[in-house]
Design an enzyme around this catalytic site. Structure first.
Site, PDB file in Angstrom:
ATOM      1  CG  ASP A  10       1.963   1.207  -3.979  1.00 56.14           C
ATOM      2  OD1 ASP A  10       0.944   1.416  -3.277  1.00 56.14           O
ATOM      3  OD2 ASP A  10       3.079   1.675  -3.699  1.00 56.14           O
ATOM      4  CG  PHE A 118       6.142   8.457 -10.187  1.00 52.91           C
ATOM      5  CD1 PHE A 118       7.165   9.262  -9.719  1.00 52.91           C
ATOM      6  CD2 PHE A 118       5.050   9.066 -10.799  1.00 52.91           C
ATOM      7  CE1 PHE A 118       7.101  10.635  -9.845  1.00 52.91           C
ATOM      8  CE2 PHE A 118       4.973  10.446 -10.933  1.00 52.91           C
ATOM      9  CZ  PHE A 118       6.005  11.226 -10.460  1.00 52.91           C
ATOM     10  N   GLY A 120       9.950   7.238  -5.128  1.00 50.07           N
ATOM     11  CA  GLY A 120      11.084   8.150  -5.086  1.00 50.07           C
ATOM     12  C   GLY A 120      10.747   9.622  -4.973  1.00 50.07           C
ATOM     13  CG  ASP A 150       1.919   4.797   0.112  1.00 49.34           C
ATOM     14  OD1 ASP A 150       3.145   4.776  -0.119  1.00 49.34           O
ATOM     15  OD2 ASP A 150       1.084   4.166  -0.563  1.00 49.34           O
ATOM     16  N   GLY A 152       7.307   9.098   0.391  1.00 46.40           N
ATOM     17  CA  GLY A 152       8.417   9.888   0.923  1.00 46.40           C
ATOM     18  C   GLY A 152       8.819   9.533   2.337  1.00 46.40           C
ATOM     19  N   GLY A 172       9.152   2.430   0.270  1.00 44.68           N
ATOM     20  CA  GLY A 172       9.633   1.681  -0.890  1.00 44.68           C
ATOM     21  C   GLY A 172      11.105   1.943  -1.077  1.00 44.68           C
TER      22      GLY A 172
END
Ligand code: ZN
Length: 194
Positions: A10, A118, A120, A150, A152, A172
Protein backbone atom coordinates in the site's frame (compact mmCIF):
# COMPACT_ATOMS: atom_id res chain seq x y z
CA UNK A 1 5.94 -15.61 3.60
CA UNK A 2 3.56 -17.14 6.10
CA UNK A 3 1.48 -18.87 3.42
CA UNK A 4 0.45 -15.79 1.43
CA UNK A 5 0.07 -16.00 -2.38
CA UNK A 6 1.25 -12.43 -2.96
CA UNK A 7 2.46 -9.37 -1.09
CA UNK A 8 0.16 -6.34 -1.35
CA UNK A 9 2.06 -3.05 -1.00
CA UNK A 10 0.00 0.00 0.00
CA UNK A 11 1.76 3.10 -1.33
CA UNK A 12 0.19 6.29 0.10
CA UNK A 13 1.20 9.84 -0.69
CA UNK A 14 -0.43 11.90 2.08
CA UNK A 15 -2.50 13.71 -0.59
CA UNK A 16 -4.86 11.30 -2.35
CA UNK A 17 -5.17 9.60 1.04
CA UNK A 18 -4.38 11.09 4.45
CA UNK A 19 -1.56 8.71 5.30
CA UNK A 20 2.00 8.52 4.03
CA UNK A 21 3.72 5.14 3.73
CA UNK A 22 6.59 4.25 1.41
CA UNK A 23 7.73 4.42 -2.19
CA UNK A 24 9.52 2.33 -4.78
CA UNK A 25 12.62 1.84 -2.60
CA UNK A 26 10.70 -0.38 -0.21
CA UNK A 27 9.16 -2.29 -3.16
CA UNK A 28 12.69 -2.92 -4.47
CA UNK A 29 13.78 -4.16 -1.03
CA UNK A 30 10.78 -6.52 -0.92
CA UNK A 31 11.71 -7.78 -4.39
CA UNK A 32 15.08 -8.82 -2.93
CA UNK A 33 13.40 -10.51 0.03
CA UNK A 34 10.72 -12.66 -1.64
CA UNK A 35 9.87 -14.44 -4.87
CA UNK A 36 6.15 -13.93 -4.31
CA UNK A 37 4.31 -11.61 -6.72
CA UNK A 38 4.38 -7.98 -5.55
CA UNK A 39 0.97 -6.37 -5.86
CA UNK A 40 1.63 -2.61 -5.69
CA UNK A 41 -1.45 -0.49 -4.88
CA UNK A 42 -0.70 3.16 -5.69
CA UNK A 43 -2.90 5.44 -3.59
CA UNK A 44 -1.17 8.49 -5.01
CA UNK A 45 -2.06 11.48 -7.20
CA UNK A 46 -0.63 11.52 -10.73
CA UNK A 47 0.58 7.90 -10.60
CA UNK A 48 1.57 8.11 -14.28
CA UNK A 49 4.60 10.18 -13.24
CA UNK A 50 6.15 7.39 -11.16
CA UNK A 51 5.04 4.14 -12.83
CA UNK A 52 8.51 3.54 -14.17
CA UNK A 53 10.03 3.51 -10.68
CA UNK A 54 7.65 0.81 -9.48
CA UNK A 55 8.12 -1.25 -12.62
CA UNK A 56 11.91 -1.00 -12.24
CA UNK A 57 11.58 -1.96 -8.57
CA UNK A 58 10.10 -5.29 -9.62
CA UNK A 59 6.35 -4.81 -9.15
CA UNK A 60 4.39 -7.73 -10.60
CA UNK A 61 1.10 -5.83 -10.61
CA UNK A 62 0.78 -2.03 -10.56
CA UNK A 63 -2.67 -0.81 -9.54
CA UNK A 64 -3.75 2.82 -9.98
CA UNK A 65 -6.95 4.42 -8.73
CA UNK A 66 -9.55 5.31 -11.33
CA UNK A 67 -10.13 8.54 -9.37
CA UNK A 68 -6.54 9.67 -9.96
CA UNK A 69 -6.31 8.92 -13.71
CA UNK A 70 -7.99 11.26 -16.22
CA UNK A 71 -6.29 9.25 -19.00
CA UNK A 72 -6.84 5.80 -17.53
CA UNK A 73 -6.60 3.91 -20.82
CA UNK A 74 -3.19 5.40 -21.57
CA UNK A 75 -1.95 4.77 -18.02
CA UNK A 76 -2.98 1.09 -18.16
CA UNK A 77 -1.28 0.66 -21.52
CA UNK A 78 1.90 2.19 -20.09
CA UNK A 79 1.89 -0.22 -17.15
CA UNK A 80 1.65 -3.19 -19.51
CA UNK A 81 4.29 -1.75 -21.79
CA UNK A 82 6.65 -1.62 -18.78
CA UNK A 83 6.14 -5.36 -18.29
CA UNK A 84 3.83 -5.30 -15.27
CA UNK A 85 0.22 -6.39 -14.98
CA UNK A 86 -2.22 -3.47 -14.94
CA UNK A 87 -4.68 -3.00 -12.08
CA UNK A 88 -7.39 -0.44 -11.39
CA UNK A 89 -8.75 0.33 -7.92
CA UNK A 90 -12.18 1.81 -7.22
CA UNK A 91 -13.02 3.78 -4.08
CA UNK A 92 -16.27 2.77 -2.31
CA UNK A 93 -18.17 5.62 -4.03
CA UNK A 94 -16.96 4.82 -7.58
CA UNK A 95 -19.23 2.45 -9.56
CA UNK A 96 -17.84 -0.53 -11.48
CA UNK A 97 -19.36 0.93 -14.68
CA UNK A 98 -16.58 3.56 -14.68
CA UNK A 99 -14.05 1.00 -15.89
CA UNK A 100 -16.22 -0.83 -18.41
CA UNK A 101 -14.72 1.01 -21.43
CA UNK A 102 -11.20 -0.08 -20.42
CA UNK A 103 -12.01 -3.62 -19.25
CA UNK A 104 -9.76 -5.15 -21.91
CA UNK A 105 -6.74 -3.25 -20.57
CA UNK A 106 -7.21 -4.53 -17.01
CA UNK A 107 -5.52 -7.54 -15.41
CA UNK A 108 -6.87 -6.83 -11.93
CA UNK A 109 -9.84 -4.89 -10.59
CA UNK A 110 -9.44 -3.85 -6.96
CA UNK A 111 -12.67 -3.10 -5.12
CA UNK A 112 -12.03 -0.99 -2.02
CA UNK A 113 -14.36 -2.03 0.79
CA UNK A 114 -13.16 0.79 3.04
CA UNK A 115 -12.14 4.35 2.15
CA UNK A 116 -8.41 3.98 1.46
CA UNK A 117 -5.85 5.56 3.72
CA UNK A 118 -5.29 3.51 6.84
CA UNK A 119 -5.75 0.04 8.30
CA UNK A 120 -8.17 -1.37 10.82
CA UNK A 121 -11.39 0.00 9.27
CA UNK A 122 -14.75 -1.78 9.10
CA UNK A 123 -15.89 -3.44 5.88
CA UNK A 124 -18.46 -1.42 3.83
CA UNK A 125 -21.25 -3.86 2.92
CA UNK A 126 -22.19 -2.10 -0.34
CA UNK A 127 -18.88 -3.48 -1.60
CA UNK A 128 -20.53 -6.89 -2.00
CA UNK A 129 -22.83 -5.54 -4.74
CA UNK A 130 -19.83 -4.01 -6.49
CA UNK A 131 -18.01 -7.35 -6.42
CA UNK A 132 -21.09 -8.93 -8.02
CA UNK A 133 -21.14 -6.12 -10.62
CA UNK A 134 -17.46 -6.75 -11.35
CA UNK A 135 -18.12 -10.45 -11.87
CA UNK A 136 -21.03 -9.62 -14.20
CA UNK A 137 -18.79 -7.23 -16.17
CA UNK A 138 -16.14 -9.92 -16.50
CA UNK A 139 -18.70 -12.37 -17.86
CA UNK A 140 -20.17 -9.78 -20.22
CA UNK A 141 -16.82 -8.69 -21.65
CA UNK A 142 -15.13 -12.09 -21.58
CA UNK A 143 -12.02 -10.46 -20.07
CA UNK A 144 -10.44 -12.58 -17.34
CA UNK A 145 -9.29 -9.87 -14.90
CA UNK A 146 -8.86 -10.82 -11.24
CA UNK A 147 -11.30 -9.36 -8.73
CA UNK A 148 -9.44 -8.28 -5.60
CA UNK A 149 -10.93 -6.92 -2.40
CA UNK A 150 -9.10 -4.61 0.00
CA UNK A 151 -10.40 -3.31 3.33
CA UNK A 152 -11.94 -4.90 6.39
CA UNK A 153 -11.24 -8.47 5.26
CA UNK A 154 -11.24 -10.92 8.16
CA UNK A 155 -12.67 -14.35 8.94
CA UNK A 156 -16.23 -12.94 9.07
CA UNK A 157 -16.11 -11.13 5.69
CA UNK A 158 -13.79 -13.41 3.66
CA UNK A 159 -16.45 -16.00 2.79
CA UNK A 160 -18.95 -13.34 1.76
CA UNK A 161 -16.63 -11.56 -0.66
CA UNK A 162 -15.57 -14.84 -2.26
CA UNK A 163 -19.22 -15.89 -2.63
CA UNK A 164 -19.88 -12.54 -4.34
CA UNK A 165 -17.09 -13.18 -6.86
CA UNK A 166 -13.76 -12.02 -5.39
CA UNK A 167 -10.76 -14.25 -6.10
CA UNK A 168 -7.98 -12.26 -4.40
CA UNK A 169 -8.27 -11.07 -0.80
CA UNK A 170 -6.07 -8.43 0.82
CA UNK A 171 -5.78 -8.47 4.60
CA UNK A 172 -3.61 -6.45 6.95
CA UNK A 173 -4.93 -6.32 10.48
CA UNK A 174 -6.38 -9.85 10.23
CA UNK A 175 -2.97 -11.21 9.16
CA UNK A 176 -0.52 -9.37 11.36
CA UNK A 177 -2.25 -9.54 14.77
CA UNK A 178 -0.77 -12.74 16.24
CA UNK A 179 0.57 -15.67 14.20
CA UNK A 180 0.72 -14.84 10.49
CA UNK A 181 0.71 -18.52 9.46
CA UNK A 182 -2.33 -19.32 11.64
CA UNK A 183 -4.15 -16.16 10.53
CA UNK A 184 -3.66 -16.85 6.81
CA UNK A 185 -4.80 -20.44 7.30
CA UNK A 186 -7.95 -19.21 9.11
CA UNK A 187 -8.68 -16.71 6.31
CA UNK A 188 -8.32 -19.42 3.69
CA UNK A 189 -10.73 -21.68 5.58
CA UNK A 190 -13.20 -18.82 6.06
CA UNK A 191 -13.03 -17.89 2.37
CA UNK A 192 -13.98 -21.45 1.39
CA UNK A 193 -16.76 -21.75 3.96
CA UNK A 194 -19.54 -20.06 1.97
ZN1 ZN B 1 -4.29 -1.81 -0.78
Amino acid sequence: MGGADLIHCDVMDGQFVPNLTFGSGVVAALREATRLPLDVHLMILQPELSLKFYAAAGATIITVHQETCPHLHRTLMEIRRMGAQAGVALNPSTPVAMIEPVAEEIDLLLIMTVSPGFGGQRFIKAGLRKIEAARALREKTGVSFSIEVDGGIDTTTAGRVVAAGADTLVAGTAVFAGSIVDNIRALRQASQAC
